[in-house]
Motif scaffolding. Sequence first.
Motif, PDB file in Angstrom:
ATOM      1  N   MET A 134      26.185 -11.339 -24.696  1.00  0.00           N
ATOM      2  CA  MET A 134      26.678 -10.852 -23.407  1.00  0.00           C
ATOM      3  C   MET A 134      27.418  -9.529 -23.578  1.00  0.00           C
ATOM      4  O   MET A 134      28.218  -9.384 -24.523  1.00  0.00           O
ATOM      5  CB  MET A 134      27.604 -11.901 -22.769  1.00  0.00           C
ATOM      6  N   ARG A 135      27.147  -8.616 -22.662  1.00  0.00           N
ATOM      7  CA  ARG A 135      27.822  -7.321 -22.670  1.00  0.00           C
ATOM      8  C   ARG A 135      28.474  -7.096 -21.311  1.00  0.00           C
ATOM      9  O   ARG A 135      27.827  -7.237 -20.269  1.00  0.00           O
ATOM     10  CB  ARG A 135      26.819  -6.206 -22.973  1.00  0.00           C
ATOM     11  N   ASP A 136      29.752  -6.748 -21.338  1.00  0.00           N
ATOM     12  CA  ASP A 136      30.515  -6.530 -20.108  1.00  0.00           C
ATOM     13  C   ASP A 136      30.021  -5.262 -19.407  1.00  0.00           C
ATOM     14  O   ASP A 136      29.968  -4.179 -20.007  1.00  0.00           O
ATOM     15  CB  ASP A 136      32.005  -6.400 -20.454  1.00  0.00           C
ATOM     16  N   LEU A 137      29.644  -5.387 -18.130  1.00  0.00           N
ATOM     17  CA  LEU A 137      29.153  -4.248 -17.351  1.00  0.00           C
ATOM     18  C   LEU A 137      30.196  -3.721 -16.370  1.00  0.00           C
ATOM     19  O   LEU A 137      29.876  -2.873 -15.524  1.00  0.00           O
ATOM     20  CB  LEU A 137      27.897  -4.660 -16.569  1.00  0.00           C
ATOM     21  N   THR A 138      31.425  -4.200 -16.482  1.00  0.00           N
ATOM     22  CA  THR A 138      32.456  -3.808 -15.511  1.00  0.00           C
ATOM     23  C   THR A 138      32.647  -2.296 -15.480  1.00  0.00           C
ATOM     24  O   THR A 138      32.655  -1.680 -14.409  1.00  0.00           O
ATOM     25  CB  THR A 138      33.794  -4.498 -15.843  1.00  0.00           C
ATOM     26  N   ASN A 143      31.804   3.033 -13.161  1.00  0.00           N
ATOM     27  CA  ASN A 143      31.326   4.414 -13.245  1.00  0.00           C
ATOM     28  C   ASN A 143      30.236   4.693 -12.209  1.00  0.00           C
ATOM     29  O   ASN A 143      30.187   5.770 -11.609  1.00  0.00           O
ATOM     30  CB  ASN A 143      30.785   4.703 -14.652  1.00  0.00           C
ATOM     31  N   GLU A 144      29.354   3.694 -12.003  1.00  0.00           N
ATOM     32  CA  GLU A 144      28.312   3.860 -10.994  1.00  0.00           C
ATOM     33  C   GLU A 144      28.919   4.008  -9.609  1.00  0.00           C
ATOM     34  O   GLU A 144      28.485   4.856  -8.818  1.00  0.00           O
ATOM     35  CB  GLU A 144      27.355   2.663 -11.035  1.00  0.00           C
ATOM     36  N   SER A 145      29.929   3.183  -9.319  1.00  0.00           N
ATOM     37  CA  SER A 145      30.602   3.276  -8.016  1.00  0.00           C
ATOM     38  C   SER A 145      31.297   4.622  -7.861  1.00  0.00           C
ATOM     39  O   SER A 145      31.269   5.232  -6.787  1.00  0.00           O
ATOM     40  CB  SER A 145      31.613   2.137  -7.861  1.00  0.00           C
ATOM     41  N   ARG A 146      31.913   5.075  -8.968  1.00  0.00           N
ATOM     42  CA  ARG A 146      32.598   6.368  -8.928  1.00  0.00           C
ATOM     43  C   ARG A 146      31.597   7.497  -8.669  1.00  0.00           C
ATOM     44  O   ARG A 146      31.859   8.416  -7.895  1.00  0.00           O
ATOM     45  CB  ARG A 146      33.340   6.592 -10.250  1.00  0.00           C
ATOM     46  N   MET A 147      30.425   7.409  -9.324  1.00  0.00           N
ATOM     47  CA  MET A 147      29.407   8.439  -9.131  1.00  0.00           C
ATOM     48  C   MET A 147      28.853   8.415  -7.708  1.00  0.00           C
ATOM     49  O   MET A 147      28.618   9.459  -7.098  1.00  0.00           O
ATOM     50  CB  MET A 147      28.267   8.236 -10.132  1.00  0.00           C
TER      51      MET A 147
END
Length: 387
Positions: A134-138, A143-147
């Motif tokens: 599992m890798r945390d995507l938070t 960053n996607e929301s910021r972009m």
Amino acid sequence: MERALTQRDQIFDMAEMDIDALHQHFRSILRSVPDAMVVINDVGLITAFSEASEKLFGYDAADVLGKNVSLLMGPADRDDHDQYIAHYLKTHRAKIIGIGRTVTARRKDGTLFPIDLKIGEAKIGDHYLFTAFMRDLTEQRRNESRMKALQAELVHFSRLSSVGTMASALAHELNQPLTVVTNYLEAARDLLDTPDAESMAMVQEALDEAAKQSVRAGQIVRKLRDYVSRGEVEKRPVPLVPLLGDAVALVQTEMSLTTSEIDVRVTEDIADVMVDPIQIQQVVINIVRNAFEAMAGQEKPRVSIQAAPASGGLVMVAIEDNGPGLDREIAEHLFKPLASSKATGMGLGLSICKTIIEAHGGTIEAMPAGATGTRFVFTLERAETAA
């Protein structure tokens, strides 16, 4: 044969490796694996929990070993997870195993967060073990929301910046029909000084033409507004000869030109073009008006308009003058906003022309015409080839 026996002996040596050594090796993996790693058995109980998992979920390994893995899941998956395992063991149809997907996980404190989940399986005897990485995507999602927010701000700023440009563009485009309206109304006013039958007939004609140009001004506003809001044009089959003729007549009325100063030639094999006539007339009017303004004071100014078939189902329209030509520096930036060869020009007319022609699926360019003069060439779609 000797080499084969040696390899076989090595395999048996690995199989007979000390169990404690294997456990130590596995524990080192749990300490060092960079992504969170959780191993569960075929009834959903956690059998191994890496250090990265402890950091990610907030649990100590001792707190979760032997417990159902659903405690690490979001509400959408936790209630049905055991059924997922049972269904896979029965059908071996993988939904996540070997495929991976993004799911919602749950930390010890109850917070939910997105993870990238990948699962592998291993069969040991009659039982299965499933290993989840599992890798945390938070941070990635943040960053996607910021972009997206930044892009929205840029779009908003671009729209605000375009308000001034569009106001100037509207003023530029409306200047021609409003000038014609003014000319007709002034002529009608002068004719009323001698109100005989012939003068009144001319007054009526002048008022009719003024009314037509008022309607045209409204159409220009609507077309520009529609194009800005949708980025589209409403194309339909339009006869090219009268389209060019009307544009020429409007320029002649505006600038008090004689018919002999503008020559229009269209080859007989061109009938209709797929265009928005109001917008294409604006292109022709802009170019012809610019040409005569550039030739102001010249002894015999002349503009020729020629239309001929071009490859790819297009029509090529060329507008050429015998004026002083283009300055090289201006020519390189001619179709960019605010670029103008005129001291009082706003530099918007040709930029608008380029936008209109490209919206119609064509191209436009300017080039020298002989020793002096300038030639503008743009393409339009022939109606008979339109899909």
